[in-house]
Design a protein around this motif. Sequence first.
Motif, PDB file in Angstrom:
ATOM      1  N   GLU A 121      -3.205  -5.510  -8.852  1.00  0.00           N
ATOM      2  CA  GLU A 121      -3.487  -6.691  -8.034  1.00  0.00           C
ATOM      3  C   GLU A 121      -2.591  -6.720  -6.793  1.00  0.00           C
ATOM      4  N   GLY A 122      -1.284  -6.484  -7.011  1.00  0.00           N
ATOM      5  CA  GLY A 122      -0.353  -6.492  -5.886  1.00  0.00           C
ATOM      6  C   GLY A 122      -0.645  -5.388  -4.897  1.00  0.00           C
ATOM      7  N   PHE A 123      -0.964  -4.198  -5.388  1.00  0.00           N
ATOM      8  CA  PHE A 123      -1.271  -3.092  -4.497  1.00  0.00           C
ATOM      9  C   PHE A 123      -2.531  -3.366  -3.682  1.00  0.00           C
ATOM     10  N   GLY A 124      -3.548  -3.964  -4.311  1.00  0.00           N
ATOM     11  CA  GLY A 124      -4.784  -4.281  -3.593  1.00  0.00           C
ATOM     12  C   GLY A 124      -4.518  -5.187  -2.401  1.00  0.00           C
ATOM     13  N   ARG A 125      -3.667  -6.196  -2.604  1.00  0.00           N
ATOM     14  CA  ARG A 125      -3.338  -7.101  -1.490  1.00  0.00           C
ATOM     15  C   ARG A 125      -2.515  -6.384  -0.415  1.00  0.00           C
ATOM     16  N   LEU A 126      -1.576  -5.531  -0.863  1.00  0.00           N
ATOM     17  CA  LEU A 126      -0.763  -4.784   0.097  1.00  0.00           C
ATOM     18  C   LEU A 126      -1.621  -3.842   0.929  1.00  0.00           C
ATOM     19  N   TYR A 127      -2.600  -3.207   0.290  1.00  0.00           N
ATOM     20  CA  TYR A 127      -3.477  -2.281   1.013  1.00  0.00           C
ATOM     21  C   TYR A 127      -4.235  -3.026   2.115  1.00  0.00           C
ATOM     22  N   GLU A 128      -4.790  -4.178   1.782  1.00  0.00           N
ATOM     23  CA  GLU A 128      -5.521  -4.957   2.779  1.00  0.00           C
ATOM     24  C   GLU A 128      -4.598  -5.378   3.925  1.00  0.00           C
ATOM     25  N   ARG A 129      -3.399  -5.823   3.572  1.00  0.00           N
ATOM     26  CA  ARG A 129      -2.438  -6.282   4.583  1.00  0.00           C
ATOM     27  C   ARG A 129      -2.020  -5.137   5.498  1.00  0.00           C
ATOM     28  N   THR A 130      -1.703  -3.982   4.909  1.00  0.00           N
ATOM     29  CA  THR A 130      -1.252  -2.842   5.705  1.00  0.00           C
ATOM     30  C   THR A 130      -2.363  -2.337   6.616  1.00  0.00           C
ATOM     31  N   ALA A 131      -3.594  -2.282   6.090  1.00  0.00           N
ATOM     32  CA  ALA A 131      -4.729  -1.847   6.912  1.00  0.00           C
ATOM     33  C   ALA A 131      -4.953  -2.804   8.079  1.00  0.00           C
ATOM     34  N   LEU A 132      -4.794  -4.114   7.832  1.00  0.00           N
ATOM     35  CA  LEU A 132      -4.969  -5.107   8.896  1.00  0.00           C
ATOM     36  C   LEU A 132      -3.899  -4.936   9.969  1.00  0.00           C
ATOM     37  N   LEU A 133      -2.632  -4.761   9.540  1.00  0.00           N
ATOM     38  CA  LEU A 133      -1.548  -4.581  10.513  1.00  0.00           C
ATOM     39  C   LEU A 133      -1.747  -3.305  11.333  1.00  0.00           C
ATOM     40  N   GLU A 134      -2.221  -2.256  10.678  1.00  0.00           N
ATOM     41  CA  GLU A 134      -2.476  -1.005  11.389  1.00  0.00           C
ATOM     42  C   GLU A 134      -3.577  -1.188  12.434  1.00  0.00           C
ATOM     43  N   GLN A 135      -4.606  -1.921  12.075  1.00  0.00           N
ATOM     44  CA  GLN A 135      -5.697  -2.193  13.019  1.00  0.00           C
ATOM     45  C   GLN A 135      -5.199  -3.038  14.193  1.00  0.00           C
ATOM     46  N   MET A 136      -4.357  -4.025  13.902  1.00  0.00           N
ATOM     47  CA  MET A 136      -3.820  -4.878  14.960  1.00  0.00           C
ATOM     48  C   MET A 136      -2.937  -4.073  15.912  1.00  0.00           C
ATOM     49  N   ARG A 137      -2.144  -3.138  15.360  1.00  0.00           N
ATOM     50  CA  ARG A 137      -1.312  -2.299  16.227  1.00  0.00           C
ATOM     51  C   ARG A 137      -2.174  -1.423  17.140  1.00  0.00           C
ATOM     52  N   ALA A 138      -3.259  -0.882  16.584  1.00  0.00           N
ATOM     53  CA  ALA A 138      -4.152  -0.055  17.394  1.00  0.00           C
ATOM     54  C   ALA A 138      -4.787  -0.881  18.520  1.00  0.00           C
TER      55      ALA A 138
END
Length: 398
Positions: free
Chosen positions: A264-281
């Motif tokens: 559960e924790g990893f699933g939320r972290l994955y979504e968060r990290t992917a979002l931050l990566e997209q925002m940086r791009a």
Amino acid sequence: MSVSPSFPSTVGQAGWRRRSTTLHERVDALAERVGRTLVALDDGRLGSDVGRIVVDAARTGDPVAQLEVLSEACIDRLGHAVGRAAIDDLAVLVCDAQALRLELHDHELVSRTLRLADCERGLGRLRTCTTVASLLGSVCEEASRVCGFERVLLSRVEDGRWYPWLVNSAIAEEPWVVPWSRRSIPLDELTLEARLLVDHRPELVLDTGGEGIPAIVRDGGSRSYVATPVGPVGSAVGFFHADHGAEGPRCTETDRQVLWRFAEGFGRLYERTALLEQMRAQRTRIRGLLSVVDDAMAELTESELELAVHPEAGPRESDSALSMARSMRARLDGLTPRERDVLELIVEGARNAEIAERLDIGAGTVKSHVKHILAKLGAVNRSQVVAQYLGFRDGWGD
């Protein structure tokens, strides 16, 4: 595959693992005592029944349930026991089984608390990953370390198929891993994994010989395992599968709860990290666009700013405009072939960046050509160059 640093709770994990192994060994030893006692009391006549009882107890996979089966067998036999010695032997076995059940129960409570705490610390370390790649590179190793599993497999789910993907380093070289990493498995043929996607809950599998168990489990030699979906309800994107190794102890209810919390924790972290990566791009792209606009504005004002710095140049250049009209053809003929190419594009309205791209030259080279053109034509800015060129186009010579 990255490896997480060691941390103090590793000692605690080693402790509960040793304690768990010791308790399981005591359960096995008690099962042997029960078997010998029942056979002796029945003079060997019911040996096959005794063997069935012990085997059935072992098949439960759960030591507490195993002790319950053994205890009930002793209690049933106690009702038909003859002689004080037989009664005492059976009573001792029942008491030992009950005491061991309490120890196991207390051990599970303590180890569950410790392992869940370790799970939270592991998720905290994964939270420092700034890219999806670094997160994926650490997750299996971290899951093995903090959740207490010998083997961890992360799979992804795409278009109704299950793709075995990443494993922790302890099993990366096992012979079954590489072949399965190149294959995909239809989920409609897997009762368990297909159900995980629908129900969105973890599963503890104690019988790997039953129906609906995927071939990858048999190839890996797993005796029991835990499987959990990864991702939000209704749209899981993958699975975690974990066990204690082909020769290790069976998985327990605590294993199921710990891996579920981690997933559960990893699933939320994955979504968060992917979002931050997209925002940086997106931020990088916006910066690039702003830089292009800034360069274009600088080009438009470059010559005018030079005049503002050197106002005395204005009149001289203006006075020279009439004489330049008489010698324009000679000046145009003085341009190099590359400067002529640049001039043609300036007249078309192209900016420096576009000129550099179309002529396949650097932006600095374009600026240099523009300065040379201004100097040779006696112009103070690009607009004047365009006007002069259009006025004398008929006199252009190659």
